[in-house]
Design a protein around this motif. Structure first.
Motif, short mmCIF file in Angstrom:
data_model
loop_
_atom_site.label_atom_id
_atom_site.label_comp_id
_atom_site.label_asym_id
_atom_site.label_seq_id
_atom_site.Cartn_x
_atom_site.Cartn_y
_atom_site.Cartn_z
N LYS A 300 24.52 42.97 56.96
CA LYS A 300 23.90 41.70 56.62
C LYS A 300 24.85 40.52 56.87
CE LYS A 300 20.96 43.76 53.05
NZ LYS A 300 20.75 43.91 51.58
N GLU A 301 26.16 40.77 56.75
CA GLU A 301 27.15 39.69 56.90
C GLU A 301 28.12 40.06 58.01
OE1 GLU A 301 28.86 38.88 53.05
OE2 GLU A 301 26.98 39.32 52.05
N ILE A 302 27.57 40.32 59.18
CA ILE A 302 28.34 40.93 60.26
C ILE A 302 29.43 40.02 60.81
CG2 ILE A 302 26.84 40.20 62.18
CD1 ILE A 302 27.07 43.15 63.18
N PHE A 303 29.27 38.70 60.67
CA PHE A 303 30.26 37.78 61.22
C PHE A 303 31.22 37.24 60.17
CE2 PHE A 303 26.71 37.41 64.30
CZ PHE A 303 27.39 37.79 65.44
N ASP A 304 31.22 37.80 58.97
CA ASP A 304 32.05 37.28 57.89
C ASP A 304 33.27 38.15 57.61
OD1 ASP A 304 30.32 35.20 57.62
OD2 ASP A 304 29.22 36.04 55.92
N GLY A 305 33.67 38.96 58.56
CA GLY A 305 34.85 39.81 58.37
C GLY A 305 34.56 41.09 57.60
N ARG A 306 33.30 41.31 57.23
CA ARG A 306 32.95 42.49 56.45
C ARG A 306 33.16 43.78 57.25
NH1 ARG A 306 32.80 40.98 51.24
NH2 ARG A 306 31.61 39.06 50.98
N VAL A 307 32.90 43.71 58.53
CA VAL A 307 32.97 44.93 59.34
C VAL A 307 34.40 45.46 59.40
CG1 VAL A 307 32.64 45.90 61.65
CG2 VAL A 307 30.95 44.32 60.71
N GLU A 308 35.35 44.56 59.67
CA GLU A 308 36.75 44.99 59.76
C GLU A 308 37.24 45.54 58.43
OE1 GLU A 308 35.46 42.16 60.79
OE2 GLU A 308 36.42 41.41 62.61
N LYS A 309 36.85 44.90 57.33
CA LYS A 309 37.24 45.40 56.02
C LYS A 309 36.61 46.77 55.75
CE LYS A 309 36.73 44.63 51.08
NZ LYS A 309 36.02 43.89 50.03
N ALA A 310 35.33 46.90 56.11
CA ALA A 310 34.65 48.18 55.90
C ALA A 310 35.29 49.29 56.74
CB ALA A 310 33.17 48.04 56.25
N GLN A 311 35.75 48.95 57.94
CA GLN A 311 36.44 49.95 58.76
C GLN A 311 37.67 50.49 58.03
OE1 GLN A 311 36.58 47.35 62.45
NE2 GLN A 311 36.47 49.36 63.43
N GLN A 312 38.47 49.59 57.45
CA GLN A 312 39.68 50.02 56.75
C GLN A 312 39.34 50.90 55.54
OE1 GLN A 312 42.83 49.74 57.48
NE2 GLN A 312 42.66 48.44 59.28
N GLU A 313 38.36 50.47 54.75
CA GLU A 313 38.00 51.26 53.57
C GLU A 313 37.41 52.61 53.97
OE1 GLU A 313 36.39 49.62 50.02
OE2 GLU A 313 36.51 47.58 50.77
N THR A 314 36.61 52.60 55.03
CA THR A 314 35.99 53.84 55.48
C THR A 314 37.03 54.82 56.00
OG1 THR A 314 33.96 52.65 56.03
CG2 THR A 314 34.23 54.80 57.05
N TYR A 315 38.12 54.30 56.55
CA TYR A 315 39.20 55.17 57.01
C TYR A 315 39.72 56.04 55.86
CZ TYR A 315 43.74 56.52 58.99
OH TYR A 315 44.82 57.24 59.44
N GLY A 316 40.01 55.41 54.73
CA GLY A 316 40.50 56.16 53.58
C GLY A 316 39.47 57.13 53.03
N ILE A 317 38.21 56.70 53.00
CA ILE A 317 37.15 57.57 52.49
C ILE A 317 36.95 58.77 53.42
CG2 ILE A 317 34.67 57.71 52.04
CD1 ILE A 317 34.84 54.78 51.08
N GLY A 318 36.96 58.51 54.72
CA GLY A 318 36.81 59.61 55.68
C GLY A 318 37.94 60.61 55.57
N GLN A 319 39.17 60.11 55.37
CA GLN A 319 40.31 61.01 55.17
C GLN A 319 40.07 61.94 53.99
OE1 GLN A 319 43.71 58.31 54.77
NE2 GLN A 319 44.60 59.24 56.58
#
Length: 389
Positions: A300-319
């Motif tokens: 929903k907020e694709i241009f507000d930096g949410r994607v890059e932050k979600a990538q970082q958080e998802t990295y830890g969760i995926g690990q």
């Protein structure tokens, strides 16, 4: 010392001591409100990400107390309070500090008390901030990943509780196997190649500590632990040159194979309790819900930096998800574990997808890939919750 009726008596008594003690990891002085409100937001976010602390507005860097100008005026105090609340809304997730006033001989000091947050990290403009000594700074990529991983409910994957050495060994081996199974192309890219080398050094040290334990010697596995540590040394000490990717993959795979053999022979025969297995499944279900919310918001907020932050958080969760799947969880089929492992490894690899100046097309690709994986994860959660009933 005269304390004004609008001031907090206890805080007013504390201020001279805090000012004399100087700045520290939990105390920050500000002569006046920063001209850039985001600087104040970063200070507060750093406290929330770290150990919490107090920001004293009206105290100079040298510990002198010039006070806040016109602090005796209720309108000034109310305006500053509203501005602080507004600043805290810039932080993601928002922080709700305690705001109090002190006075000493007519000089007012605004005290912003920030508790350590319930979230692992707090962000301003999509960057996580931490407190380092007496200053705030952006968290490095490795610090972000470490904070996110540490926040996971890891007690579920500690292995057999009545075998502390095996528990420690299982944790090391599962992490080595997860690294070994990570996509070889990503594993050879910065910064992950440095992460893997550094982790390999840590894991080798842990295996050596275990190899000299009474348990290892009595079980006659000390030499195997030392041999696996040596393979991890090869990973940690590998010198990367152009065209040497295959050789690096060889040493990684060799370490992963040795870890898999040790896990098969030493860890897998130990039954993991049903209670522990349920904790793992509940933790995965919770992470699936978190990922769903995170990527829905990023979409929903694709241009507000949410994607890059979600990538970082998802990295830890995926690990974490991938690591758990290397434990023998008998309450779900092996095929489900294998699928969860694939999803976990794919989730952590989202962080390697690059963003380009292409009108948002690359951002949308990341979101689409993430949401596809999250849907697959939720489908698996539904299936293993049925097995657990």
């Amino acid at each position: 010392m005269t304390i004004e009726p609008w001031a907090d008596a206890q805080l007013s008594e504390d201020i001279p001591r805090l000012a004399q003690g100087g700045e520290s990891e939990t105390v920050e002085f500000k002569r006046e409100l920063p001209k850039q409100v985001r600087d104040l937001a970063k200070e507060i976010a750093a406290f929330a990400s770290s150990s919490g602390g107090r920001l004293l507005l009206g105290v100079a860097d040298d510990g002198s107390i010039p006070g806040v100008e016109n602090a005796h005026d209720p309108a000034v105090r109310d305006d500053l309070g509203r501005r602080i609340v507004g600043v805290c809304q810039i932080i993601d997730p928002p922080v709700r500090p305690q705001i109090g006033w002190t006075s000493a001989n007519g000089l007012g000091v605004l005290v912003i008390t920030v508790e350590k947050g319930s979230e692992p990290l707090y962000y301003v403009d999509s960057r996580a901030y931490i407190r380092h000594g007496t200053v705030y700074r952006p968290a490095t990529a490795s610090e972000v990943r470490a904070a996110l991983t540490a926040s996971m409910p890891g007690e579920a994957a500690e292995g057999p509780k009545n075998h502390p050495e095996l528990s420690a060994l299982a944790d090391v081996l599962a992490n080595v196997r997860r690294w070994s199974d990570t996509d070889s192309e990503m594993r050879s890219l910065k910064p992950w190649i440095e992460d893997w080398s550094a982790d390999a050094e840590v894991y080798a040290s842990k295996l050596r500590d275990l190899s000299v334990s009474d348990w290892a010697i009595e079980s006659h596995v000390n030499e195997r632990l030392e041999a696996t540590a040596e393979k991890l040394d090869e990973v940690a000490q590998f010198r990367h040159y152009l065209g040497e990717g295959e050789n690096f993959n060889d040493v990684c795979n060799s370490a992963g194979f040795a870890a898999a053999e040790l896990m098969r022979d030493l860890v897998d025969p130990i039954e993991v309790s049903d209670e522990t297995q349920r904790k793992v499944l509940e933790a995965i279900a919770k992470l699936a819900r978190k990922l769903t919310q995170m990527w829905d918001r990023a979409n929903k907020e694709i241009f507000d930096g949410r994607v890059e932050k979600a990538q970082q958080e998802t990295y830890g969760i995926g690990q974490q998800i991938a690591t758990w799947t290397y434990f023998r969880l008998s309450v779900v089929p092996e095929s489900t574990l294998a699928d969860l492992r694939r999803i976990g490894l794919s989730l952590l690899q989202l962080v390697s997808m690059r963003v380009y100046m292409d009108g948002g097309a690359s951002l949308q690709r990341i979101v689409d890939d993430a949401q596809t994986l999250v849907k697959e994860l939720n489908a698996n959660v539904e299936s293993f919750l049925q097995f657990d009933r």
